[in-house]
Enzyme design. Structure first.
Site, short mmCIF file in Angstrom:
data_model
loop_
_atom_site.label_atom_id
_atom_site.label_comp_id
_atom_site.label_asym_id
_atom_site.label_seq_id
_atom_site.Cartn_x
_atom_site.Cartn_y
_atom_site.Cartn_z
CG ASP A 15 67.38 42.19 43.56
OD1 ASP A 15 67.93 42.52 42.50
OD2 ASP A 15 67.61 41.11 44.14
CG ASP A 41 67.96 37.24 46.40
OD1 ASP A 41 68.45 38.19 45.77
OD2 ASP A 41 68.49 36.11 46.45
CB ILE A 69 25.56 53.08 42.15
CG1 ILE A 69 25.36 54.47 41.56
CG2 ILE A 69 26.94 52.96 42.77
CD1 ILE A 69 25.35 55.57 42.59
CG ASP A 102 23.28 44.88 41.99
OD1 ASP A 102 22.80 44.18 41.08
OD2 ASP A 102 23.41 46.12 41.90
CG ASN A 114 20.95 47.81 44.20
OD1 ASN A 114 21.62 47.44 43.25
ND2 ASN A 114 21.40 48.67 45.10
CG ASP A 147 68.85 38.51 41.48
OD1 ASP A 147 69.72 38.89 40.69
OD2 ASP A 147 69.06 38.18 42.65
CD GLU A 163 24.50 49.19 46.15
OE1 GLU A 163 23.53 48.54 46.57
OE2 GLU A 163 24.47 49.83 45.10
CB VAL A 210 20.13 53.92 44.85
CG1 VAL A 210 20.64 52.87 45.83
CG2 VAL A 210 20.17 55.30 45.49
CB ALA A 211 18.74 50.31 41.17
#
Length: 873
Positions: free
Chosen positions: A605, A601, A286, A700, A696, A330, A288, A283-284
């Site tokens: 395009d 524009d 990753i 993190d 973590n 363009d 997250e 878990v640590a």
């Protein structure tokens, strides 16, 4: 699609089984409506919300995060739900953002549908009727006049002074003259099909009768809609890198769990305790918070870009611009002002400028108004340019008309190529004023052979500079002839001068082009305008350089895609191109592994905007179709804003990479600490599962987020674009992660060893607490090292990122609370440390700063020495 422009009007009517006088019968129209379908654009069926939500779960990082949430809940026995709640919240936020971005093609098609004219005037059973434009079918005879939106593609049968604005479809900067001409060559470009009108364009002048040749998805604008439907969503470079990280972390986490549990089992350790430790470490390991950090950093970049007049529709789009190697732009309205402007007035004697502008202003139908001291004209763009030029020279058209009231006129037509107005003179008599094509006008003037050659030579010279040239002349009459026609009025004229005009480049565009080249970005012009005009503008802006080539859409038709991919770097200007050509050009650059930004524009395009890695639509002049297909909208229609967006994109990617650098190097240290302790059979683990989860939470989040708001480093726009296909871990990045992670892990193990063997006061709990404190504080200090890959922390300034200072203080306060407050000490298994132990902890925690500063200094020294080395022969 039939070659309608290559057939005569009679052939078209015969093939469509229609009559110029009677049109279609009601019964035949209904039968054709059943056969061809309504005159509208198709729409793909939208996926249901549950299916779209399930589609979000395909992302490996999302799956890893969901697994992490379950493992976090399980490891905490269901009591430690905070990590799991945070992870699930991150997943929900990312899913909502992704779902909100999936409808861009549908929005583009909806905008195309809204461009269809709601009503049309058709001839049915010999009578003119007004009907819903969706009821039109091929073979219908329709009438159009100035101000009408063309409801379907049609072949012109009759026309009087007809001009249409096709800029949104072809890129043509000025209205195009149309006529009931005979058959044209089959390979005539869309912009030059003068005997056709196209759906969703606007009639700016005159009137016509035409037969409908295509409706709905068979029209030119329908083909563009089809291209938008065919083009799927492609992943941005950042999304590809995140996928790479997701796959790597997924593999690492599975290996961590398996290896840790296996080693512990072989050593005869408590299986449940080892499993909890392995799960907690997984878990640590990753990060997250990484998806949330990336999202937040991109969102903040979007906010900064909005202040710089760019609206980003898709978060990754800002970062994608950071690695752009090519900007396909363009011309009309993007690099130029999309406004005809008089740039040159030439008279044979070098004087008479005001007389020439007086004739041009009076011999026009444009209306002049004033906005303060600024002249504003409405009407035909060419005539508006003439009237504005006269106003800038102090010649107000209203005052001129009061002095010389108009008494008659011969309107412009494409056969004569002239326009004539008759004005009463203040002292009596009349003045005939004529403007038109210089070669036609000069032939009707009283000119000596030498002066005739001068006029033609000057006309050619101005045309070679891509100027649109008009001649002006006059004739004095005491009495008006009985019949006012070209034979009685447009003869024996006195030549006055030539007036050259063009759609001028935007003032800031040239500087922006220079900045593109300095940043290693190749600007390319892609336009529907004439080649000569495009090259002239591109040369003035610095896009067209010595050795470059210009190519037309007709040339591209004979050039295979493989050949275009080989030669694409030689072409800097593309003229007279179609939507398919634009897509081919973008794909050719992409085949050369370039990240392509496309600006535009018009409706024409839109497919290229969607095909490009990032599409930039113009906010002011851009059509809704272009905006719907684009990733970013420039609210000021300014090419220079793209350069600002590139700088922002580079800065954002650099900051995201810093956050990844920080998170992964710290996580490597955590993994190494537990793995070494297990493999070397430490008498106890340096960190407990609950300490890993707390670590973590502290390290993190805020420090990584603070790295995301780091200021752009010096010289970021003097570097070449990064290779979007290169791995995130290339260029020594993986090595830096590894040695810095090893350093953090080694310092943590050293802290545990010192607490266990050298300063054992406090027993085993002291060693664990020292390792816990060292790992947390070293990561907080290490965040400062990551702020720049090469520059010294003291050069960029300790206080230059207030967010980092706040994040550090908050993390420090949270960790000190766990280490010093008795209730939290009981929860996290920490003990009170002595002063010598604290000294050891602080010394070890500060080591990463010293080591990284030394490594950076050595790198800078090597670079300086390398730059001073003489060139080797």
């Amino acid at each position: 699609m039939a070659n309608w422009h290559g057939q005569s009007a009679a052939q078209v009517l015969t093939e469509l089984e229609s009559s110029r006088e009677r049109g279609l019968s009601r019964g035949e129209a209904e039968a054709r409506l059943t056969r061809y379908g309504p005159n509208r654009l198709e729409q793909t069926r939208k996926k249901s919300l549950p299916l779209r939500l399930l589609g979000q779960l395909k992302d490996p990082m999302i799956l890893v995060l969901l697994a992490a949430a379950g493992l976090s809940l399980w490891a905490g026995g269901g009591e430690d739900w905070l990590d799991a709640a945070i992870i699930l919240g991150i997943v929900a936020v990312n899913a909502c953002i992704s779902l909100s971005q999936e409808d861009s093609a549908q929005r583009a098609l909806e905008a195309l549908r809204q461009m269809s004219a709601p009503q049309a005037r058709a001839i049915r059973d010999g009578r003119e009727v007004r009907l819903d434009a969706q009821a039109l079918v091929p073979g219908d005879i329709i009438r159009l006049e100035a101000g009408d939106l063309v409801p379907a593609d049609g072949r012109i049968l009759e026309a009087a002074g007809l001009e249409t604005d096709e800029s949104a479809l072809t890129g043509e900067s000025a209205p195009v003259s149309k006529e009931a001409a005979g058959p044209l060559p089959q390979d005539t470009p869309l912009a030059e099909r003068v005997n056709m009108v196209a759906a969703s364009t606007v009639v700016t002048r005159g009137r016509c009768l035409c037969v409908v040749t295509a409706t709905g998805m068979d029209t030119e604008v329908g083909r563009i809609a089809g291209l938008l439907l065919e083009k799927g969503e492609s992943k941005t470079p950042l999304q590809k890198k995140m996928g790479e990280i997701s796959a790597t972390l997924s593999f690492v986490c599975l290996c961590v769990c398996a290896v840790m549990f296996g080693v512990g089992a072989l050593q005869g350790r408590d299986l449940l305790g080892m499993f909890l430790t392995a799960v907690s470490l997984a878990v640590a390991a990753i990060p997250e918070g990484l998806p949330a950090i990336v999202t937040i950093v991109l969102a903040m970049g979007v906010g900064r870009m909005a202040k710089r007049r760019a609206i980003v529709k898709k978060l990754p789009a800002v970062e994608t611009l950071g690695c752009a190697g090519v900007v396909c732009s363009d011309k009309t309205g993007t690099l130029t002002q999309n406004k005809m402007t008089v740039t040159e007035v030439w008279t044979p004697q070098g004087k008479g400028r005001q007389e020439a502008l007086t004739i041009a202003a009076l011999c026009s139908d444009a209306v002049l108004t004033w906005r303060g001291k600024t002249p504003v004209c409405t009407g035909d763009p060419t005539e508006a340019a003439l009237v504005e030029a006269a106003a800038r020279d102090g010649l107000d058209k209203a005052q001129l008309e009061a002095q010389y009231p108009r008494k008659g006129e011969l309107p412009f037509d494409s056969q004569r190529k002239l326009m004539t107005t008759i004005h009463a003179r203040p002292g009596g008599g009349f003045r005939v004023l004529v403007k038109g094509a210089p070669d036609v006008l000069a032939a009707r003037c009283r000119l000596s052979p030498e002066l005739f050659r001068w006029v033609n030579a000057r006309n050619e010279a101005m045309a070679d500079r891509a100027l649109r040239v008009l001649g002006v002349a006059c004739r004095e009459l005491e009495f008006l002839p009985r019949e006012l026609n070209s034979r009685t009025l447009e003869q024996e004229l006195t030549f006055v001068g030539l007036i050259g005009m063009m759609d001028p480049p935007r003032p800031e565009a040239k500087r922006a082009v220079e900045q593109c080249f300095a940043a290693g970005i190749r600007p390319v012009m892609i336009t529907g305008d004439h080649k000569l005009t495009a090259v002239a503008v591109a040369r003035e802006l610095g896009i067209y350089r010595p050795g470059d080539l210009a190519v037309t859409g007709e040339d591209l038709d004979f050039l295979p895609q493989s050949a275009l991919e080989e030669e694409v770097e030689r072409f800097s200007v593309y003229a007279r191109v179609s939507p398919e050509h634009k897509m081919r050009i973008v794909k050719a650059w992409q085949a050369n592994e370039k990240v392509v930004a496309m600006t535009g524009d018009g409706v024409n395009d839109a497919p290229a905007l969607k095909t490009a890695d990032i599409g930039c639509a113009m906010g002011r002049s851009g059509t809704d179709v272009a905006k719907g297909a684009a990733d970013m909208i420039l609210t000021d229609d300014n090419f220079a804003t793209i350069v600002a967006a590139v700088e922002e994109g580079r800065s954002i990617y650099a900051n995201i990479k810093k956050a990844i650098h920080y998170l992964l190097s710290c996580n490597i240290g955590e993994i190494l600490t537990i793995f070494c302790a297990t493999a070397l059979r430490f008498p106890q683990m340096p960190l407990t599962p609950v300490q890993l989860l707390w670590l973590n939470l502290v390290t993190d989040s805020l420090p990584a987020l603070a790295l995301g708001v780091e200021n752009a480093e010096e010289g970021i726009m003097e570097q070449p674009p990064r290779d979007a296909s290169a791995s995130l871990f290339a260029g020594g990045f993986a090595f830096r992660l590894a040695w810095q992670g090893v350093m953090v892990g080694a310092l943590t193990l050293a802290a545990w060893f010192l607490g266990w063997a050298v300063l054992p006061q406090g027993g085993p709990g002291a060693a664990n607490t020292m390792a816990f404190a060292t790992l947390t504080l070293s990561q907080l200090f290490h965040a400062f090292d990551v702020r720049s890959e090469k520059a010294s922390l003291f050069h960029i300034g300790l206080w230059s990122n207030p967010s980092m200072n706040k994040a550090f203080l908050i993390g420090l306060a949270m960790q000190l609370a766990v280490l010093c407050l008795p209730p939290l000490q009981l929860v996290f298994g920490t003990v009170v440390l002595t002063l010598p132990q604290w000294g050891m902890v602080l010394g070890l925690a500060l080591t990463p700063v010293a080591v990284c500063e030394i490594v950076k200094a050595v790198g800078r020294s090597k670079k300086r020495i390398g730059s001073k080395e003489p060139a080797r022969v």
